[in-house]
Scaffold this motif. Structure first.
Motif, PDB file in Angstrom:
ATOM      1  N   LYS A  12      -9.841  52.112  11.210  1.00  9.74           N
ATOM      2  CA  LYS A  12      -8.696  52.604  11.985  1.00  9.74           C
ATOM      3  C   LYS A  12      -9.062  53.760  12.913  1.00  9.74           C
ATOM      4  O   LYS A  12      -8.469  53.930  13.968  1.00  9.74           O
ATOM      5  CB  LYS A  12      -7.577  53.066  11.041  1.00  9.74           C
ATOM      6  CG  LYS A  12      -7.093  52.021  10.076  1.00  9.74           C
ATOM      7  CD  LYS A  12      -6.130  51.067  10.731  1.00  9.74           C
ATOM      8  CE  LYS A  12      -5.706  49.992   9.729  1.00  9.74           C
ATOM      9  NZ  LYS A  12      -4.820  49.005  10.305  1.00  9.74           N
ATOM     10  N   GLU A  13      -9.980  54.609  12.471  1.00  6.46           N
ATOM     11  CA  GLU A  13     -10.349  55.800  13.247  1.00  6.46           C
ATOM     12  C   GLU A  13     -11.871  55.903  13.326  1.00  6.46           C
ATOM     13  O   GLU A  13     -12.463  56.831  12.765  1.00  6.46           O
ATOM     14  CB  GLU A  13      -9.782  57.067  12.576  1.00  6.46           C
ATOM     15  CG  GLU A  13      -8.285  57.074  12.371  1.00  6.46           C
ATOM     16  CD  GLU A  13      -7.516  57.287  13.672  1.00  6.46           C
ATOM     17  OE1 GLU A  13      -8.157  57.597  14.713  1.00  6.46           O
ATOM     18  OE2 GLU A  13      -6.279  57.139  13.650  1.00  6.46           O
ATOM     19  N   PRO A  14     -12.517  54.971  14.037  1.00  6.73           N
ATOM     20  CA  PRO A  14     -13.982  54.906  13.993  1.00  6.73           C
ATOM     21  C   PRO A  14     -14.686  56.157  14.539  1.00  6.73           C
ATOM     22  O   PRO A  14     -15.859  56.381  14.260  1.00  6.73           O
ATOM     23  CB  PRO A  14     -14.306  53.669  14.837  1.00  6.73           C
ATOM     24  CG  PRO A  14     -13.078  53.358  15.610  1.00  6.73           C
ATOM     25  CD  PRO A  14     -11.927  53.879  14.827  1.00  6.73           C
ATOM     26  N   GLU A  15     -13.963  56.969  15.309  1.00  6.72           N
ATOM     27  CA  GLU A  15     -14.616  58.149  15.905  1.00  6.72           C
ATOM     28  C   GLU A  15     -14.480  59.396  15.035  1.00  6.72           C
ATOM     29  O   GLU A  15     -14.976  60.463  15.405  1.00  6.72           O
ATOM     30  CB  GLU A  15     -14.006  58.447  17.286  1.00  6.72           C
ATOM     31  CG  GLU A  15     -14.130  57.298  18.282  1.00  6.72           C
ATOM     32  CD  GLU A  15     -15.577  56.867  18.468  1.00  6.72           C
ATOM     33  OE1 GLU A  15     -16.436  57.748  18.624  1.00  6.72           O
ATOM     34  OE2 GLU A  15     -15.844  55.643  18.407  1.00  6.72           O
ATOM     35  N   LEU A  16     -13.756  59.299  13.917  1.00 13.47           N
ATOM     36  CA  LEU A  16     -13.473  60.509  13.144  1.00 13.47           C
ATOM     37  C   LEU A  16     -14.321  60.610  11.875  1.00 13.47           C
ATOM     38  O   LEU A  16     -14.561  59.622  11.190  1.00 13.47           O
ATOM     39  CB  LEU A  16     -11.995  60.549  12.745  1.00 13.47           C
ATOM     40  CG  LEU A  16     -10.968  60.629  13.878  1.00 13.47           C
ATOM     41  CD1 LEU A  16      -9.556  60.728  13.302  1.00 13.47           C
ATOM     42  CD2 LEU A  16     -11.242  61.809  14.801  1.00 13.47           C
ATOM     43  N   ASP A  17     -14.785  61.845  11.592  1.00 16.23           N
ATOM     44  CA  ASP A  17     -15.407  62.115  10.304  1.00 16.23           C
ATOM     45  C   ASP A  17     -14.304  62.281   9.262  1.00 16.23           C
ATOM     46  O   ASP A  17     -13.129  62.411   9.603  1.00 16.23           O
ATOM     47  CB  ASP A  17     -16.246  63.397  10.383  1.00 16.23           C
ATOM     48  CG  ASP A  17     -17.539  63.175  11.167  1.00 16.23           C
ATOM     49  OD1 ASP A  17     -18.120  62.084  11.033  1.00 16.23           O
ATOM     50  OD2 ASP A  17     -17.945  64.088  11.901  1.00 16.23           O
ATOM     51  N   ILE A  18     -14.720  62.323   7.993  1.00 19.91           N
ATOM     52  CA  ILE A  18     -13.749  62.417   6.900  1.00 19.91           C
ATOM     53  C   ILE A  18     -13.822  63.815   6.311  1.00 19.91           C
ATOM     54  O   ILE A  18     -14.904  64.353   6.118  1.00 19.91           O
ATOM     55  CB  ILE A  18     -14.097  61.422   5.763  1.00 19.91           C
ATOM     56  CG1 ILE A  18     -14.513  60.060   6.306  1.00 19.91           C
ATOM     57  CG2 ILE A  18     -12.979  61.328   4.741  1.00 19.91           C
ATOM     58  CD1 ILE A  18     -13.471  59.323   7.055  1.00 19.91           C
ATOM     59  N   VAL A  19     -12.669  64.392   6.000  1.00 22.64           N
ATOM     60  CA  VAL A  19     -12.667  65.653   5.264  1.00 22.64           C
ATOM     61  C   VAL A  19     -11.691  65.536   4.110  1.00 22.64           C
ATOM     62  O   VAL A  19     -10.642  64.907   4.225  1.00 22.64           O
ATOM     63  CB  VAL A  19     -12.312  66.859   6.177  1.00 22.64           C
ATOM     64  CG1 VAL A  19     -10.949  66.697   6.822  1.00 22.64           C
ATOM     65  CG2 VAL A  19     -12.353  68.165   5.381  1.00 22.64           C
ATOM     66  N   THR A  20     -12.094  66.136   2.969  1.00 29.87           N
ATOM     67  CA  THR A  20     -11.190  66.172   1.832  1.00 29.87           C
ATOM     68  C   THR A  20     -11.144  67.585   1.272  1.00 29.87           C
ATOM     69  O   THR A  20     -12.145  68.298   1.293  1.00 29.87           O
ATOM     70  CB  THR A  20     -11.628  65.185   0.726  1.00 29.87           C
ATOM     71  OG1 THR A  20     -10.908  65.501  -0.471  1.00 29.87           O
ATOM     72  CG2 THR A  20     -13.101  65.285   0.431  1.00 29.87           C
ATOM     73  N   GLY A  21      -9.988  67.965   0.770  1.00 30.20           N
ATOM     74  CA  GLY A  21      -9.811  69.307   0.209  1.00 30.20           C
ATOM     75  C   GLY A  21     -10.039  69.344  -1.283  1.00 30.20           C
ATOM     76  O   GLY A  21      -9.806  70.369  -1.916  1.00 30.20           O
ATOM     77  N   CYS A  22     -10.466  68.228  -1.853  1.00 27.52           N
ATOM     78  CA  CYS A  22     -10.614  68.158  -3.321  1.00 27.52           C
ATOM     79  C   CYS A  22     -12.075  67.939  -3.689  1.00 27.52           C
ATOM     80  O   CYS A  22     -12.745  67.053  -3.142  1.00 27.52           O
ATOM     81  CB  CYS A  22      -9.769  67.016  -3.867  1.00 27.52           C
ATOM     82  SG  CYS A  22     -10.123  66.614  -5.589  1.00 27.52           S
ATOM     83  N   ALA A  23     -12.575  68.720  -4.647  1.00 26.04           N
ATOM     84  CA  ALA A  23     -13.984  68.628  -5.043  1.00 26.04           C
ATOM     85  C   ALA A  23     -14.303  67.289  -5.698  1.00 26.04           C
ATOM     86  O   ALA A  23     -15.369  66.715  -5.470  1.00 26.04           O
ATOM     87  CB  ALA A  23     -14.342  69.775  -5.984  1.00 26.04           C
ATOM     88  N   SER A  24     -13.371  66.772  -6.505  1.00 20.95           N
ATOM     89  CA  SER A  24     -13.631  65.496  -7.184  1.00 20.95           C
ATOM     90  C   SER A  24     -13.645  64.347  -6.180  1.00 20.95           C
ATOM     91  O   SER A  24     -14.536  63.488  -6.207  1.00 20.95           O
ATOM     92  CB  SER A  24     -12.563  65.217  -8.241  1.00 20.95           C
ATOM     93  OG  SER A  24     -12.630  66.155  -9.263  1.00 20.95           O
ATOM     94  N   CYS A  25     -12.651  64.307  -5.290  1.00 19.17           N
ATOM     95  CA  CYS A  25     -12.635  63.280  -4.245  1.00 19.17           C
ATOM     96  C   CYS A  25     -13.904  63.375  -3.417  1.00 19.17           C
ATOM     97  O   CYS A  25     -14.536  62.369  -3.084  1.00 19.17           O
ATOM     98  CB  CYS A  25     -11.450  63.462  -3.306  1.00 19.17           C
ATOM     99  SG  CYS A  25      -9.844  63.366  -4.089  1.00 19.17           S
TER     100      CYS A  25
END
Lengths: 178, 287
Positions: free
Chosen positions: B59-72
């Motif tokens: 869906k968003e091929p140009e975007l990196d991923i960020v998560t705010g959770c250490a386990s995720c």
């Protein structure tokens, strides 16, 4: 018990048991060690003397939090968390699963199959009921409801049915593994 | 982030909108399964995060991923790593998730994003008031930094990235021993009596090191450290200590009110410590 099983477990975990020279840094740094009936260093010793059964029947493999402090500090990079993970799979296959862990994991996956996401209240509620711990953490519930930290209604994915099928595919493939 | 981490979510949205960063939620994301899925099956433990990542890639091929959770973060990052390094696993995982996934983009944790030079500069420009003299213990937790092979974190015993971010608010970070000590959140249900002790040791060490508050970068750590402080007070005779997410301190320094970020939703009264620091600062302002 034959050592074939142990050898295969170690190979899958990528651990060579004689890399460990029993320095004990793993046990020293392990946050859960005090509650373990076989300490992390003991797990490695059992692997060295061929005592797989003791590893599989220990509470250790279920109490390991996977925090990776042991392997981080190990002078020989022995990947104990990987060994613990493989030992859990084998212990489950052989029916040695720790009861509370089994209850939590089953409730957790049932939750994901239903919603695709975790419904925190349902997870804790069902776990407490099945594990006979009705009051665990319940004192926080009124506060959390009042401030909208937990909700009665689950946040469901749009394709929870496809996630259920995906989990079932993974379960099926995992059971024919090894 | 939608439920128990309400303050973390609101504060993160506040901070990001202030500095002009748009966060896009992954469409129809699913739970990564930590910690149960990988305890049951290695494949399930990777397939669950891989589905969310594959959806993002589609869906968003140009975007990196960020998560705010250490386990995720640990699970997503492992899935990315597995796809990139293990062809057989990639084939199997793609079959299970019924989607292609090439792992073209990176997975970051929230601290990585806040530590980027351009983001740090933008934050600096938006700080309106200082939390002068507030003594903060930065708690990184296990999985934001370990295992090194997966996270690539430069220092797993005494990391500094959150300390540098918190310093932007005028608060003072303390040196302490338990920055990356495990809080036991993974077993907060199924081995409760053992893990309570883990979080209490962390709270105590922070207090003994002079901290007035603890700051986290994970909703699980935050909940686990904060929710059960009744028992901490009873068992240790010590007072409670507020636990904030890194976003909350930034948001308050940028001018967010207690209501903006739902400070009253904290299990341990939280606004007071921040209000005191704001008063100490020049031109004392109310929260």
């Amino acid at each position: 018990m034959t050592n074939e099983k142990l050898d295969s477990l170690l190979a899958k975990a990528g651990v060579r048991q004689y890399d460990c020279y029993q320095c004990g840094k793993c046990t020293g740094g392990c946050p859960m060690a005090r509650a373990m009936d076989l300490k992390p260093r003991g797990v490695m010793r059992c692997a060295q003397i061929g005592s797989l059964e003791r590893i599989l029947k220990s509470n250790t493999i279920w109490l390991c939090t996977g925090c990776h402090t042991c392997v981080e500090r190990c002078p020989h990079d022995v990947d104990l968390p990987a060994l613990m993970e493989e030992a859990r799979y084998l212990a489950s296959d052989m029916g040695y699963e720790r009861r509370d862990s089994k209850v939590l994991n089953e409730v957790f996956i049932a939750n994901l199959k239903m919603f695709g996401r975790n419904h925190e209240m349902l997870l804790a509620g069902l776990y407490n009921m099945i594990a006979f711990k009705p009051l665990q953490d319940m004192s926080s519930v009124p506060h959390m409801l009042k401030h909208g930290l937990i909700e009665i209604k689950p946040h469901e994915t749009q394709k929870s049915e496809s996630i259920k099928k995906m989990i079932e595919r993974a379960e099926k493939l995992s059971s024919v593994r090894s | 982030m939608e439920s128990t981490a309400k303050s973390y979510r609101l504060a993160t949205e506040y901070v990001m909108s202030r500095i002009g960063v748009e966060l896009v939620e992954i469409e129809d994301w699913n739970c990564c399964g930590a910690t149960s899925a990988h305890t049951l099956s290695e494949l399930m433990g990777i397939a669950l995060p891989a589905r969310s990542l594959a959806t993002a890639e589609l869906k968003e091929p140009e975007l990196d991923i960020v998560t705010g959770c250490a386990s995720c973060y640990a699970r997503l990052r492992l899935a990315m790593h597995k796809i990139r390094t293990d062809k057989a696993a990639k084939y199997l995982i793609e079959n299970v998730i019924d989607m292609p996934y090439e792992a073209r983009r990176e997975v970051y944790n929230f601290l990585d994003v806040l530590s980027r030079e351009d983001v740090t500069e933008a934050i600096k420009g938006k700080i309106k008031r200082k939390l002068e003299g507030l003594k903060v213990a930065c708690y990184y937790g296990c999985l934001n930094v370990r295992p090194a092979l997966i996270t690539g974190a430069p220092d797993r015993e005494n990391p500094q990235s959150m300390d540098a971010i918190i310093a932007l608010t005028g608060a003072e970070t303390v040196d302490w021993a338990f920055k990356t000590e495990c809080c036991g959140a993974a077993h907060q249900n199924d081995a409760a009596s053992v893990t309570r002790d883990l979080s209490w040791r962390i709270l105590k060490n922070a207090q003994l090191s002079g901290a007035e508050v603890i700051v986290t970068a994970c909703p699980m750590c935050n909940l686990n450290l904060e929710m059960r402080q009744d028992g901490y007070r009873k068992n240790t005779g010590r007072s409670s200590i507020p636990v904030f997410s890194v976003s909350e301190l930034l948001a308050v320094a940028m001018g967010a009110s207690a209501r903006h970020i739902a400070l009253d939703a904290h299990h341990v009264p939280a606004a007071k410590a921040l209000a005191a620091a704001l008063r100490r600062s020049e031109g004392g302002v109310a929260i």
